[in-house]
Design an enzyme around this catalytic site. Structure first.
Site, mmCIF file in Angstrom:
data_model
loop_
_atom_site.group_PDB
_atom_site.id
_atom_site.type_symbol
_atom_site.label_atom_id
_atom_site.label_comp_id
_atom_site.label_asym_id
_atom_site.label_seq_id
_atom_site.Cartn_x
_atom_site.Cartn_y
_atom_site.Cartn_z
ATOM 1 N N ASN A 9 0.860 -1.185 0.000
ATOM 2 C CA ASN A 9 0.000 0.000 0.000
ATOM 3 C C ASN A 9 0.895 1.232 0.000
ATOM 4 O O ASN A 9 1.434 1.619 1.032
ATOM 5 C CB ASN A 9 -0.916 -0.013 1.223
ATOM 6 N N LYS A 11 0.093 4.322 -0.516
ATOM 7 C CA LYS A 11 -0.553 5.535 0.012
ATOM 8 C C LYS A 11 -0.269 6.718 -0.926
ATOM 9 O O LYS A 11 -0.263 6.536 -2.143
ATOM 10 C CB LYS A 11 -0.098 5.783 1.453
ATOM 11 N N HIS A 98 -9.630 1.344 5.345
ATOM 12 C CA HIS A 98 -8.335 1.620 5.971
ATOM 13 C C HIS A 98 -8.506 2.674 7.058
ATOM 14 O O HIS A 98 -9.290 3.619 6.912
ATOM 15 C CB HIS A 98 -7.323 2.089 4.920
ATOM 16 N N GLU A 100 -6.823 5.135 7.936
ATOM 17 C CA GLU A 100 -6.577 6.520 7.517
ATOM 18 C C GLU A 100 -7.787 7.103 6.808
ATOM 19 O O GLU A 100 -8.077 8.297 6.933
ATOM 20 C CB GLU A 100 -5.326 6.575 6.633
ATOM 21 N N GLU A 170 -5.422 -4.338 11.102
ATOM 22 C CA GLU A 170 -4.399 -3.320 11.300
ATOM 23 C C GLU A 170 -4.651 -2.596 12.623
ATOM 24 O O GLU A 170 -5.527 -1.736 12.700
ATOM 25 C CB GLU A 170 -4.391 -2.331 10.134
ATOM 26 N N GLY A 176 2.469 3.036 10.977
ATOM 27 C CA GLY A 176 3.377 4.151 10.761
ATOM 28 C C GLY A 176 4.070 4.644 12.014
ATOM 29 O O GLY A 176 4.751 5.666 11.995
ATOM 30 N N SER A 216 2.979 -1.769 10.677
ATOM 31 C CA SER A 216 4.445 -1.646 10.744
ATOM 32 C C SER A 216 5.157 -2.971 10.496
ATOM 33 O O SER A 216 6.107 -3.327 11.191
ATOM 34 C CB SER A 216 4.877 -1.050 12.094
#
Length: 252
Positions: A9, A11, A98, A100, A170, A176, A216
């Site tokens: 991914n 991003k 996701h 985010e 996740e 991150g 991560s």
């Protein structure tokens, strides 16, 4: 046997040159080293580069996924991209849910359910993300959170549609941040997710669905994570931006 899957991914990273350079060189190395046997490798570039990326990978075993779609088929939605548009350029996979997207774009269960329905209408494979925040983990609410996320979306589907899904767990607190769930924490949650599919859809479905870890993942911890019984691969963020690191993850 459950499918082993690794997804890059990217991003909002990589321009046209970076994207095409990575894909061509990655593909060359994969071919030379014959390292994609018995596993599915999916790359998720940004929208402007999906078409060229898909063209480069034509005739290979690697696949391309979009990072998002709009929840409507068409209309006055400036700047948005529909499932039908992506389908018209040969894209057949999409990441939905996701963290985010949930956090920064306020995607709640109703929007995600609509996105899921429109993706299924066009026979997309869906990489559907679930996971808890640090607050929820600290207060021992992680199982309740993940169960609720699935019940409000994926579990609204009949069993014949589940074949289109990958589930990506996740833990939000590990994305991150450099923090990673311990192997035991990750396995426990994956086992719990699989048990939910068993309860809802039966053994055949729960045994086949690929459940991926995203949080991560790097070239140092991938092997131990992927060796866990219920972890079938990974949704990889930052570590997928470097060819050699991502190759090591794939080889794990």
């Amino acid at each position: 046997m459950r499918k082993k899957v690794v997804i890059a991914n990217w991003k909002m990273n990589y321009d046209f040159h970076d994207t095409t350079f990575f894909i061509r060189n990655f593909l060359k190395i994969v071919f030379e080293r014959k390292i994609n046997h018995n596993k599915e490798i999916i790359l998720a570039p940004s929208f402007p580069f999906l078409h060229i990326s898909n063209q480069i990978l034509q005739g290979t075993t690697l696949n391309i996924a979009a990072q998002n779609i709009h929840h409507k088929d068409k209309g006055s939605y400036t700047g948005e991209v529909s499932a039908s548009m992506l389908k018209s350029i040969g894209i057949q996979k999409v990441i939905l849910g996701h963290s985010e997207r949930r956090e920064f774009f306020f995607e709640k269960k109703n929007i995600l359910l609509e996105k899921m329905k429109i993706a299924l209408k066009y026979n997309f494979n869906i990489i559907f993300c679930v996971g808890e925040s640090l607050y929820e983990r600290s207060n021992n609410q992680q199982f309740k959170t993940v169960e609720c996320q699935l019940k409000e979306t994926v579990f609204q589907c009949p069993s014949n549609n589940i074949k289109y899904f990958y589930i990506a767990y996740e833990p939000i607190w590990a994305i991150g941040t450099g923090k990673t769930a311990t192997f035991e924490q990750a396995q426990t949650m994956h086992e719990f997710i699989r048990s939910l599919f068993l309860e809802k859809y039966g053994e055949s479905v729960s045994n086949k669905i690929s459940i991926l870890y995203g949080g991560s993942i790097n070239d140092l911890n991938a092997k131990d994570l992927f060796s866990q019984k219920d972890i079938d691969g990974g949704l990889v963020g930052n570590s997928s931006l470097q060819i050699e690191k991502f190759l090591k993850i794939v080889q794990s």
